[in-house]
Design a protein around this motif. Structure first.
Motif, mmCIF file in Angstrom:
data_model
loop_
_atom_site.group_PDB
_atom_site.id
_atom_site.type_symbol
_atom_site.label_atom_id
_atom_site.label_comp_id
_atom_site.label_asym_id
_atom_site.label_seq_id
_atom_site.Cartn_x
_atom_site.Cartn_y
_atom_site.Cartn_z
ATOM 1 N N VAL A 111 -45.637 30.700 -9.965
ATOM 2 C CA VAL A 111 -46.347 29.997 -8.957
ATOM 3 C C VAL A 111 -47.967 29.770 -10.197
ATOM 4 N N ASP A 112 -47.563 28.568 -10.730
ATOM 5 C CA ASP A 112 -48.622 28.463 -11.166
ATOM 6 C C ASP A 112 -49.876 27.731 -11.346
ATOM 7 N N ALA A 113 -51.439 27.429 -11.345
ATOM 8 C CA ALA A 113 -51.361 27.067 -10.608
ATOM 9 C C ALA A 113 -52.274 25.531 -10.237
ATOM 10 N N ASP A 114 -51.414 24.068 -10.680
ATOM 11 C CA ASP A 114 -50.977 23.147 -10.068
ATOM 12 C C ASP A 114 -50.162 23.485 -9.216
ATOM 13 N N GLY A 115 -49.528 24.649 -8.287
ATOM 14 C CA GLY A 115 -48.264 24.931 -7.280
ATOM 15 C C GLY A 115 -47.023 24.579 -7.763
ATOM 16 N N SER A 116 -47.057 24.454 -8.484
ATOM 17 C CA SER A 116 -45.547 24.270 -9.279
ATOM 18 C C SER A 116 -44.940 25.696 -9.118
ATOM 19 N N LEU A 117 -43.547 25.974 -9.378
ATOM 20 C CA LEU A 117 -43.120 26.546 -10.087
ATOM 21 C C LEU A 117 -42.326 26.836 -10.917
ATOM 22 N N ARG A 118 -42.696 28.181 -11.862
ATOM 23 C CA ARG A 118 -42.613 28.076 -13.390
ATOM 24 C C ARG A 118 -41.762 29.059 -13.827
ATOM 25 N N THR A 119 -39.671 28.977 -13.574
ATOM 26 C CA THR A 119 -39.020 29.623 -13.844
ATOM 27 C C THR A 119 -38.781 29.660 -15.172
ATOM 28 N N VAL A 120 -38.772 31.073 -15.612
ATOM 29 C CA VAL A 120 -38.252 31.463 -17.352
ATOM 30 C C VAL A 120 -37.177 32.011 -17.320
ATOM 31 N N PHE A 121 -35.428 31.550 -18.115
ATOM 32 C CA PHE A 121 -34.866 31.879 -18.566
ATOM 33 C C PHE A 121 -34.906 32.319 -19.557
ATOM 34 N N TYR A 122 -34.404 33.528 -20.653
ATOM 35 C CA TYR A 122 -34.568 33.552 -21.982
ATOM 36 C C TYR A 122 -33.076 34.657 -22.458
ATOM 37 N N THR A 123 -32.793 35.164 -23.286
ATOM 38 C CA THR A 123 -31.867 35.594 -23.864
ATOM 39 C C THR A 123 -32.429 35.484 -25.525
ATOM 40 N N ALA A 124 -31.794 36.893 -25.791
ATOM 41 C CA ALA A 124 -32.249 37.472 -27.191
ATOM 42 C C ALA A 124 -31.379 38.114 -28.159
ATOM 43 N N ASP A 125 -30.005 37.547 -29.320
ATOM 44 C CA ASP A 125 -29.918 38.271 -29.908
ATOM 45 C C ASP A 125 -29.965 38.744 -31.044
ATOM 46 N N PRO A 126 -29.192 39.136 -31.945
ATOM 47 C CA PRO A 126 -29.467 39.196 -33.417
ATOM 48 C C PRO A 126 -29.170 37.806 -34.288
ATOM 49 N N ILE A 127 -28.253 37.459 -33.790
ATOM 50 C CA ILE A 127 -27.833 36.089 -34.327
ATOM 51 C C ILE A 127 -28.617 34.950 -33.971
ATOM 52 N N ASN A 128 -28.417 34.679 -32.531
ATOM 53 C CA ASN A 128 -29.022 33.393 -32.172
ATOM 54 C C ASN A 128 -30.823 33.726 -32.004
ATOM 55 N N GLY A 129 -31.606 34.652 -32.177
ATOM 56 C CA GLY A 129 -32.827 35.032 -32.222
ATOM 57 C C GLY A 129 -33.326 35.032 -30.416
ATOM 58 N N PHE A 130 -34.054 34.223 -30.150
ATOM 59 C CA PHE A 130 -35.178 34.455 -28.697
ATOM 60 C C PHE A 130 -34.550 32.604 -28.562
ATOM 61 N N ASN A 131 -33.532 33.034 -27.711
ATOM 62 C CA ASN A 131 -34.240 31.197 -26.634
ATOM 63 C C ASN A 131 -34.582 31.512 -25.333
ATOM 64 N N ALA A 132 -35.514 30.320 -24.732
ATOM 65 C CA ALA A 132 -35.952 30.523 -23.720
ATOM 66 C C ALA A 132 -35.542 28.677 -22.856
ATOM 67 N N VAL A 133 -35.222 28.946 -21.896
ATOM 68 C CA VAL A 133 -34.907 27.606 -21.074
ATOM 69 C C VAL A 133 -36.145 27.783 -20.127
ATOM 70 N N VAL A 134 -36.914 26.390 -19.331
ATOM 71 C CA VAL A 134 -38.084 26.944 -18.698
ATOM 72 C C VAL A 134 -37.557 25.616 -17.830
ATOM 73 N N GLN A 135 -38.175 25.967 -16.261
ATOM 74 C CA GLN A 135 -37.676 24.963 -15.497
ATOM 75 C C GLN A 135 -38.804 24.769 -14.273
ATOM 76 N N ARG A 136 -39.369 24.085 -13.822
ATOM 77 C CA ARG A 136 -40.218 23.584 -13.202
ATOM 78 C C ARG A 136 -39.711 22.686 -11.892
ATOM 79 N N GLY A 137 -40.357 23.597 -10.271
ATOM 80 C CA GLY A 137 -39.974 23.011 -9.456
ATOM 81 C C GLY A 137 -40.732 23.031 -8.677
ATOM 82 N N SER A 138 -40.500 22.720 -7.292
ATOM 83 C CA SER A 138 -42.184 22.758 -6.014
ATOM 84 C C SER A 138 -41.701 23.996 -5.335
ATOM 85 N N VAL A 139 -42.658 24.899 -4.937
ATOM 86 C CA VAL A 139 -42.080 26.234 -4.886
ATOM 87 C C VAL A 139 -41.820 26.034 -2.756
#
Length: 130
Positions: A83-111
């Motif tokens: 939960v960020d300081a502004d009260g929103s919920l930040r969720t990060v989904f990530y994957t990492a592998d030798p071919i694609n490297g590090f990838n992250a998808v950030v979603q923001r929503g209400s708590v």
């Protein structure tokens, strides 16, 4: 005037004496003993695997966060939310592998609003008259 000259000479002698004491010969310290080298473990897991997760929901401080992660060989998948300081919920989904490297998808929503139980209000007690 003579008093001033005597004071200057006296202060000069004190300063000279203090400097001479500060320039004393350095003291040689004994060398610290050297510990024997410990061989490092050189085994490397060719296919590392782990999984972990945690969840913090502290009503007293308002701290709300969670994380989960799984590793299978060179592939890591996971997510975390906070939960960020502004009260929103930040969720990060990530994957990492030798071919694609590090990838992250950030979603923001209400708590989601917490469920609050109603607190019973105490009734006033009538005062006794004597």
């Amino acid at each position: 005037m003579a008093f001033l000259k005597i004071t200057i000479v006296w202060l000069s002698l004190v300063a000279f004496t203090e400097c001479a004491l500060l320039r004393a010969a350095p003291v040689a310290l004994p060398a610290a003993p050297v510990a024997a080298a410990v061989p490092l473990a050189t085994e490397i897991d060719p296919h590392p695997q782990y999984a972990f997760a945690y969840n913090v929901q502290d009503a007293l401080t308002g701290d709300s966060k969670s994380q989960q992660e799984i590793r299978d060989g060179d592939i890591v998948k996971g997510s975390y939310s906070v939960v960020d300081a502004d009260g929103s919920l930040r969720t990060v989904f990530y994957t990492a592998d030798p071919i694609n490297g590090f990838n992250a998808v950030v979603q923001r929503g209400s708590v989601p609003a917490p469920i609050v139980k109603p607190v019973p209000v105490p009734l006033p007690v009538p005062a006794r008259l004597f």
